[in-house]
Motif scaffolding. Structure first.
Motif, short mmCIF file in Angstrom:
data_model
loop_
_atom_site.label_atom_id
_atom_site.label_comp_id
_atom_site.label_asym_id
_atom_site.label_seq_id
_atom_site.Cartn_x
_atom_site.Cartn_y
_atom_site.Cartn_z
N VAL A 11 6.78 -0.07 -3.31
CA VAL A 11 7.47 0.51 -4.28
C VAL A 11 7.20 2.22 -4.55
CG1 VAL A 11 6.33 -1.28 -5.47
CG2 VAL A 11 4.74 0.79 -5.39
N ILE A 12 8.30 2.80 -4.93
CA ILE A 12 8.55 4.18 -5.57
C ILE A 12 9.50 3.69 -6.81
CG2 ILE A 12 11.22 3.76 -4.28
CD1 ILE A 12 10.80 5.89 -3.10
N PRO A 13 9.09 6.04 -7.10
CA PRO A 13 9.47 5.61 -8.84
C PRO A 13 11.09 5.18 -8.77
CG PRO A 13 8.13 7.33 -8.03
CD PRO A 13 8.47 6.05 -6.91
N THR A 14 11.10 4.28 -9.91
CA THR A 14 13.19 4.45 -10.62
C THR A 14 13.46 5.35 -10.17
OG1 THR A 14 12.11 3.43 -11.60
CG2 THR A 14 14.38 3.20 -12.67
N LYS A 15 13.24 6.88 -10.66
CA LYS A 15 13.97 7.95 -10.67
C LYS A 15 12.61 9.12 -9.45
CE LYS A 15 16.21 11.48 -13.00
NZ LYS A 15 17.18 12.23 -11.52
N ILE A 69 1.36 13.57 4.03
CA ILE A 69 2.14 13.44 2.28
C ILE A 69 1.22 12.79 1.39
CG2 ILE A 69 4.05 14.40 2.79
CD1 ILE A 69 5.34 12.17 2.16
N PRO A 70 -0.30 13.23 1.26
CA PRO A 70 -0.71 12.34 0.12
C PRO A 70 -0.13 12.56 -1.23
CG PRO A 70 -2.08 13.25 1.72
CD PRO A 70 -0.91 13.75 1.66
N LEU A 71 0.33 13.72 -1.87
CA LEU A 71 0.34 14.23 -2.97
C LEU A 71 2.33 12.81 -3.49
CD1 LEU A 71 -1.11 17.74 -4.14
CD2 LEU A 71 -2.04 15.38 -4.52
N ALA A 72 2.84 13.49 -2.43
CA ALA A 72 4.19 12.53 -2.44
C ALA A 72 4.38 11.10 -2.62
CB ALA A 72 5.05 13.61 -1.50
N THR A 73 3.54 11.21 -1.91
CA THR A 73 3.30 9.55 -1.77
C THR A 73 2.05 8.74 -3.19
OG1 THR A 73 1.72 9.66 0.07
CG2 THR A 73 3.96 9.39 0.39
N HIS A 74 2.11 9.65 -4.53
CA HIS A 74 1.05 9.31 -4.76
C HIS A 74 2.41 8.16 -6.31
CE1 HIS A 74 -1.58 8.42 -8.57
NE2 HIS A 74 -0.67 9.26 -9.15
N HIS A 75 2.41 7.13 -6.34
CA HIS A 75 3.32 6.81 -7.36
C HIS A 75 2.43 6.63 -8.67
CE1 HIS A 75 5.70 3.88 -9.88
NE2 HIS A 75 6.57 3.41 -8.11
N PRO A 76 3.15 7.51 -9.31
CA PRO A 76 3.33 7.75 -10.71
C PRO A 76 2.60 6.83 -11.78
CG PRO A 76 5.02 8.21 -10.73
CD PRO A 76 4.67 7.84 -9.55
N ARG A 77 2.58 5.26 -11.57
CA ARG A 77 2.29 4.25 -12.14
C ARG A 77 0.46 3.92 -11.92
NH1 ARG A 77 7.02 0.10 -13.93
NH2 ARG A 77 5.60 -0.60 -14.75
N VAL A 78 0.86 4.01 -10.51
CA VAL A 78 -0.62 3.44 -10.35
C VAL A 78 -1.61 3.28 -11.31
CG1 VAL A 78 -2.21 3.86 -8.35
CG2 VAL A 78 -0.58 3.64 -7.40
N TRP A 87 16.67 7.08 -4.58
CA TRP A 87 16.67 6.16 -3.58
C TRP A 87 15.67 5.03 -4.27
CZ3 TRP A 87 12.58 3.64 -0.50
CH2 TRP A 87 13.87 1.93 0.57
N TYR A 88 16.79 3.58 -4.93
CA TYR A 88 15.91 2.48 -5.58
C TYR A 88 16.35 1.23 -5.52
CZ TYR A 88 12.60 0.53 -9.20
OH TYR A 88 11.65 -0.05 -10.00
N PRO A 89 16.27 0.92 -4.01
CA PRO A 89 17.30 -0.14 -3.74
C PRO A 89 16.83 -1.63 -4.59
CG PRO A 89 15.62 0.71 -2.10
CD PRO A 89 15.39 0.95 -2.79
N GLY A 90 17.86 -2.16 -4.48
CA GLY A 90 17.56 -3.58 -5.48
C GLY A 90 16.21 -4.33 -5.49
N HIS A 91 15.94 -4.65 -4.07
CA HIS A 91 14.94 -5.49 -3.78
C HIS A 91 13.16 -4.44 -4.24
CE1 HIS A 91 14.83 -2.77 -0.16
NE2 HIS A 91 12.24 -3.01 -0.26
N ILE A 92 13.36 -2.97 -4.24
CA ILE A 92 12.29 -2.60 -4.22
C ILE A 92 12.36 -3.36 -6.40
CG2 ILE A 92 10.73 -0.18 -5.29
CD1 ILE A 92 11.42 0.04 -2.23
N ALA A 93 13.40 -2.33 -7.45
CA ALA A 93 13.40 -2.85 -8.70
C ALA A 93 12.49 -4.67 -9.11
CB ALA A 93 15.25 -3.17 -9.00
#
Length: 285
Positions: free
Chosen positions: A177-181, A37-46, A7-13
Protein backbone atom coordinates in the motif's frame (compact mmCIF):
# COMPACT_ATOMS: atom_id res chain seq x y z
CA UNK A 1 14.48 20.33 -11.42
CA UNK A 2 13.10 16.81 -11.19
CA UNK A 3 9.69 15.77 -12.44
CA UNK A 4 7.22 15.02 -9.67
CA UNK A 5 7.01 11.32 -8.81
CA UNK A 6 3.50 9.94 -8.37
CA UNK A 7 2.46 6.26 -8.47
CA UNK A 8 -0.90 4.86 -7.41
CA UNK A 9 -1.94 1.94 -9.65
CA UNK A 10 -5.56 0.75 -9.68
CA UNK A 11 -4.87 -2.58 -7.97
CA UNK A 12 -3.41 -0.72 -4.95
CA UNK A 13 -6.48 1.51 -4.61
CA UNK A 14 -8.68 -1.61 -4.68
CA UNK A 15 -6.44 -3.52 -2.25
CA UNK A 16 -6.33 -0.64 0.23
CA UNK A 17 -10.11 -0.63 0.47
CA UNK A 18 -10.20 -4.43 1.03
CA UNK A 19 -7.32 -4.19 3.51
CA UNK A 20 -9.15 -1.64 5.68
CA UNK A 21 -12.05 -4.14 5.92
CA UNK A 22 -9.87 -7.19 6.67
CA UNK A 23 -7.87 -5.32 9.31
CA UNK A 24 -11.00 -5.22 11.46
CA UNK A 25 -10.56 -9.01 11.89
CA UNK A 26 -6.87 -8.79 12.75
CA UNK A 27 -5.26 -8.99 16.21
CA UNK A 28 -1.65 -8.14 15.33
CA UNK A 29 -0.26 -5.91 12.58
CA UNK A 30 3.26 -6.55 11.27
CA UNK A 31 4.39 -3.25 9.74
CA UNK A 32 7.25 -4.03 7.34
CA UNK A 33 9.57 -1.22 6.25
CA UNK A 34 12.75 -1.05 4.18
CA UNK A 35 15.81 -0.77 6.48
CA UNK A 36 17.55 1.48 3.93
CA UNK A 37 14.70 4.02 4.16
CA UNK A 38 12.69 3.39 7.36
CA UNK A 39 11.05 6.82 7.34
CA UNK A 40 10.20 6.97 3.63
CA UNK A 41 8.51 3.54 3.87
CA UNK A 42 6.19 4.50 6.74
CA UNK A 43 2.60 4.78 5.51
CA UNK A 44 0.87 7.74 7.21
CA UNK A 45 -2.37 5.72 7.63
CA UNK A 46 -0.74 2.94 9.69
CA UNK A 47 -1.75 4.39 13.11
CA UNK A 48 -5.36 4.63 11.89
CA UNK A 49 -5.31 1.04 10.53
CA UNK A 50 -3.65 -0.37 13.64
CA UNK A 51 -5.87 1.41 16.17
CA UNK A 52 -5.40 -0.32 19.54
CA UNK A 53 -4.12 -3.62 18.07
CA UNK A 54 -0.61 -4.91 18.73
CA UNK A 55 1.81 -3.52 16.14
CA UNK A 56 5.16 -5.18 15.41
CA UNK A 57 7.61 -2.89 13.60
CA UNK A 58 9.95 -4.74 11.23
CA UNK A 59 12.85 -3.25 9.28
CA UNK A 60 13.57 -5.73 6.51
CA UNK A 61 16.70 -5.88 4.30
CA UNK A 62 18.92 -5.29 7.35
CA UNK A 63 21.77 -6.89 5.34
CA UNK A 64 21.72 -3.80 3.08
CA UNK A 65 22.78 -1.33 5.82
CA UNK A 66 25.97 -1.16 7.93
CA UNK A 67 25.68 -2.59 11.51
CA UNK A 68 26.45 0.88 12.92
CA UNK A 69 23.40 2.32 11.14
CA UNK A 70 21.26 -0.54 12.44
CA UNK A 71 22.31 0.41 15.99
CA UNK A 72 21.47 4.07 15.36
CA UNK A 73 17.95 3.15 14.22
CA UNK A 74 17.49 0.78 17.15
CA UNK A 75 18.39 3.59 19.57
CA UNK A 76 16.27 6.16 17.75
CA UNK A 77 13.13 3.99 17.82
CA UNK A 78 13.85 3.08 21.46
CA UNK A 79 13.85 6.78 22.45
CA UNK A 80 10.40 6.97 20.84
CA UNK A 81 9.20 4.03 22.95
CA UNK A 82 9.24 1.55 20.06
CA UNK A 83 10.87 -1.85 19.75
CA UNK A 84 12.09 -2.56 16.24
CA UNK A 85 12.81 -6.02 14.81
CA UNK A 86 15.42 -6.34 12.07
CA UNK A 87 15.05 -9.05 9.45
CA UNK A 88 16.59 -10.24 6.24
CA UNK A 89 13.70 -12.22 4.80
CA UNK A 90 15.90 -13.52 1.98
CA UNK A 91 18.04 -15.65 4.31
CA UNK A 92 15.59 -15.85 7.24
CA UNK A 93 17.70 -13.77 9.65
CA UNK A 94 15.51 -12.38 12.48
CA UNK A 95 12.28 -13.98 11.20
CA UNK A 96 11.97 -16.47 14.10
CA UNK A 97 11.88 -13.58 16.55
CA UNK A 98 8.98 -11.97 14.66
CA UNK A 99 7.01 -15.23 14.84
CA UNK A 100 7.63 -15.46 18.60
CA UNK A 101 6.37 -11.89 19.11
CA UNK A 102 3.21 -12.61 17.07
CA UNK A 103 2.59 -15.83 19.02
CA UNK A 104 3.09 -14.09 22.38
CA UNK A 105 0.54 -11.46 21.35
CA UNK A 106 -1.81 -14.30 20.42
CA UNK A 107 -1.33 -15.99 23.79
CA UNK A 108 -2.28 -12.73 25.56
CA UNK A 109 -5.39 -12.37 23.36
CA UNK A 110 -6.41 -15.96 24.07
CA UNK A 111 -5.90 -15.47 27.80
CA UNK A 112 -8.31 -12.52 27.64
CA UNK A 113 -10.76 -14.65 25.63
CA UNK A 114 -10.48 -17.43 28.22
CA UNK A 115 -11.16 -14.93 31.03
CA UNK A 116 -14.38 -13.99 29.22
CA UNK A 117 -15.37 -17.67 28.89
CA UNK A 118 -14.52 -17.84 25.16
CA UNK A 119 -12.53 -20.55 23.39
CA UNK A 120 -8.96 -20.01 22.20
CA UNK A 121 -8.40 -19.45 18.48
CA UNK A 122 -5.34 -18.84 16.25
CA UNK A 123 -4.09 -15.25 16.40
CA UNK A 124 -4.78 -13.31 13.20
CA UNK A 125 -1.87 -11.22 11.98
CA UNK A 126 -1.50 -9.02 8.89
CA UNK A 127 1.71 -8.00 7.13
CA UNK A 128 1.39 -4.49 5.71
CA UNK A 129 3.80 -2.06 4.10
CA UNK A 130 4.88 -0.40 0.88
CA UNK A 131 5.31 -2.47 -2.31
CA UNK A 132 8.56 -4.47 -2.57
CA UNK A 133 9.70 -4.06 1.05
CA UNK A 134 9.81 -7.86 1.38
CA UNK A 135 6.44 -8.77 2.94
CA UNK A 136 5.90 -11.85 0.77
CA UNK A 137 9.48 -13.08 1.30
CA UNK A 138 8.94 -12.64 5.06
CA UNK A 139 5.70 -14.67 4.94
CA UNK A 140 7.41 -17.46 2.98
CA UNK A 141 10.12 -17.56 5.67
CA UNK A 142 7.52 -17.68 8.44
CA UNK A 143 5.79 -20.55 6.63
CA UNK A 144 9.12 -22.27 5.90
CA UNK A 145 7.91 -22.78 2.33
CA UNK A 146 7.24 -20.66 -0.74
CA UNK A 147 3.50 -20.18 -0.74
CA UNK A 148 3.16 -16.55 -1.83
CA UNK A 149 4.79 -15.08 -4.94
CA UNK A 150 7.82 -13.05 -3.96
CA UNK A 151 9.74 -11.02 -6.53
CA UNK A 152 12.13 -8.08 -6.34
CA UNK A 153 9.77 -5.65 -8.02
CA UNK A 154 6.83 -3.62 -6.73
CA UNK A 155 3.20 -4.61 -7.27
CA UNK A 156 3.53 -8.41 -7.53
CA UNK A 157 1.05 -9.28 -4.73
CA UNK A 158 -2.34 -8.12 -6.01
CA UNK A 159 -4.87 -9.95 -3.85
CA UNK A 160 -5.43 -10.37 -0.14
CA UNK A 161 -5.14 -13.93 1.11
CA UNK A 162 -5.04 -15.68 4.47
CA UNK A 163 -2.34 -18.29 5.09
CA UNK A 164 -1.97 -20.46 8.20
CA UNK A 165 1.53 -20.30 9.64
CA UNK A 166 0.96 -22.65 12.58
CA UNK A 167 -1.83 -23.86 14.85
CA UNK A 168 -1.43 -20.56 16.68
CA UNK A 169 -1.06 -17.97 13.89
CA UNK A 170 -2.98 -17.09 10.71
CA UNK A 171 -1.46 -14.40 8.51
CA UNK A 172 -2.99 -12.06 5.96
CA UNK A 173 -0.74 -11.38 2.97
CA UNK A 174 -1.77 -8.02 1.54
CA UNK A 175 -0.57 -6.14 -1.54
CA UNK A 176 1.76 -3.23 -0.92
CA UNK A 177 0.00 0.00 0.00
CA UNK A 178 1.18 3.48 -0.82
CA UNK A 179 -0.30 6.94 -0.10
CA UNK A 180 -2.69 8.21 -2.77
CA UNK A 181 -0.42 11.21 -3.25
CA UNK A 182 3.30 11.25 -2.49
CA UNK A 183 3.48 14.64 -0.76
CA UNK A 184 7.12 14.28 0.28
CA UNK A 185 9.08 14.19 -2.98
CA UNK A 186 12.43 13.59 -1.24
CA UNK A 187 10.90 10.38 0.19
CA UNK A 188 9.38 9.51 -3.22
CA UNK A 189 12.85 9.66 -4.81
CA UNK A 190 14.20 7.28 -2.15
CA UNK A 191 11.31 4.90 -2.92
CA UNK A 192 12.33 5.06 -6.59
CA UNK A 193 16.02 4.45 -5.80
CA UNK A 194 15.09 1.37 -3.72
CA UNK A 195 12.66 0.07 -6.38
CA UNK A 196 9.72 0.36 -3.97
CA UNK A 197 7.49 1.99 -6.62
CA UNK A 198 6.91 1.17 -10.29
CA UNK A 199 9.59 2.36 -12.73
CA UNK A 200 7.01 4.04 -14.98
CA UNK A 201 6.65 6.70 -12.26
CA UNK A 202 10.13 8.22 -12.58
CA UNK A 203 13.03 9.17 -14.82
CA UNK A 204 16.01 6.86 -14.11
CA UNK A 205 18.56 9.51 -15.02
CA UNK A 206 17.15 12.09 -12.59
CA UNK A 207 16.85 9.47 -9.83
CA UNK A 208 20.42 8.18 -10.35
CA UNK A 209 21.80 11.75 -10.21
CA UNK A 210 20.03 12.37 -6.88
CA UNK A 211 21.22 8.97 -5.61
CA UNK A 212 24.87 9.94 -6.30
CA UNK A 213 24.30 13.32 -4.60
CA UNK A 214 22.85 11.51 -1.55
CA UNK A 215 25.88 9.21 -1.41
CA UNK A 216 28.32 12.11 -1.69
CA UNK A 217 26.49 13.95 1.08
CA UNK A 218 26.50 10.86 3.33
CA UNK A 219 30.23 10.28 2.79
CA UNK A 220 30.94 13.94 3.59
CA UNK A 221 28.72 14.22 6.69
CA UNK A 222 28.97 10.71 8.21
CA UNK A 223 32.27 9.19 6.97
CA UNK A 224 32.38 6.84 9.99
CA UNK A 225 29.24 5.13 8.69
CA UNK A 226 30.60 4.86 5.15
CA UNK A 227 34.19 3.62 5.57
CA UNK A 228 34.34 2.43 1.96
CA UNK A 229 33.41 4.64 -0.97
CA UNK A 230 30.57 2.79 -2.77
CA UNK A 231 31.49 4.60 -5.99
CA UNK A 232 35.09 3.33 -6.06
CA UNK A 233 34.03 0.29 -8.11
CA UNK A 234 33.44 2.62 -11.08
CA UNK A 235 37.14 3.66 -11.07
CA UNK A 236 36.38 7.38 -11.32
CA UNK A 237 37.79 9.95 -8.92
CA UNK A 238 34.39 11.06 -7.59
CA UNK A 239 35.70 13.43 -4.92
CA UNK A 240 33.84 16.75 -5.09
CA UNK A 241 31.75 15.64 -8.09
CA UNK A 242 28.04 16.35 -8.34
CA UNK A 243 25.70 13.51 -9.22
CA UNK A 244 25.24 14.97 -12.68
CA UNK A 245 28.98 15.21 -13.33
CA UNK A 246 29.51 11.66 -12.11
CA UNK A 247 26.78 10.12 -14.30
CA UNK A 248 28.06 12.09 -17.35
CA UNK A 249 31.64 10.94 -16.81
CA UNK A 250 30.70 7.30 -16.20
CA UNK A 251 28.41 7.36 -19.22
CA UNK A 252 31.16 8.72 -21.47
CA UNK A 253 33.55 6.08 -20.13
CA UNK A 254 31.28 3.03 -20.37
CA UNK A 255 28.13 3.62 -22.39
CA UNK A 256 29.14 5.99 -25.23
CA UNK A 257 27.22 8.80 -23.56
CA UNK A 258 23.96 6.84 -23.15
CA UNK A 259 22.92 8.54 -19.89
CA UNK A 260 19.73 6.52 -19.45
CA UNK A 261 21.59 3.22 -19.71
CA UNK A 262 24.28 4.35 -17.25
CA UNK A 263 21.66 5.62 -14.79
CA UNK A 264 19.70 2.37 -14.90
CA UNK A 265 22.88 0.35 -14.29
CA UNK A 266 23.85 2.49 -11.26
CA UNK A 267 20.40 1.90 -9.73
CA UNK A 268 20.59 -1.86 -10.46
CA UNK A 269 24.06 -2.02 -8.85
CA UNK A 270 22.71 -0.35 -5.70
CA UNK A 271 19.60 -2.56 -5.53
CA UNK A 272 21.60 -5.75 -5.97
CA UNK A 273 24.03 -4.76 -3.21
CA UNK A 274 26.99 -4.47 -5.61
CA UNK A 275 27.89 -1.08 -4.08
CA UNK A 276 28.05 -2.58 -0.57
CA UNK A 277 25.89 -1.63 2.40
CA UNK A 278 24.43 1.80 1.72
CA UNK A 279 21.80 3.48 3.95
CA UNK A 280 19.79 6.27 2.31
CA UNK A 281 18.39 7.60 5.59
CA UNK A 282 19.85 8.19 9.00
CA UNK A 283 17.79 8.87 12.15
CA UNK A 284 16.87 12.56 12.49
CA UNK A 285 18.94 14.33 15.13
Amino acid sequence: MTNEIQWYPGHIAKAEKALAEQLKLVDVVLEVRDARIPLATHHPRVPEWVGNKTRVLILNRVDAIPPAVRQLWQQWFKTRGETVYFTNAKDGNGVGQVLQVAQRAGDEINQRRKNRGLLARPVRAAAIGFPNVGKSALINRLLKRRIVVSEARPGVTRQLRWVRISDRVELLDAPGVIPTKLEDQAAAIKLAICDDIGDAAYDSYQVAVIFIDLLQDLMATAPELMPDNPLSRYKIDSLGMTGEEFVYELSAKRDRGDLERTARQILIDFRKGTLGTVPLELPPN
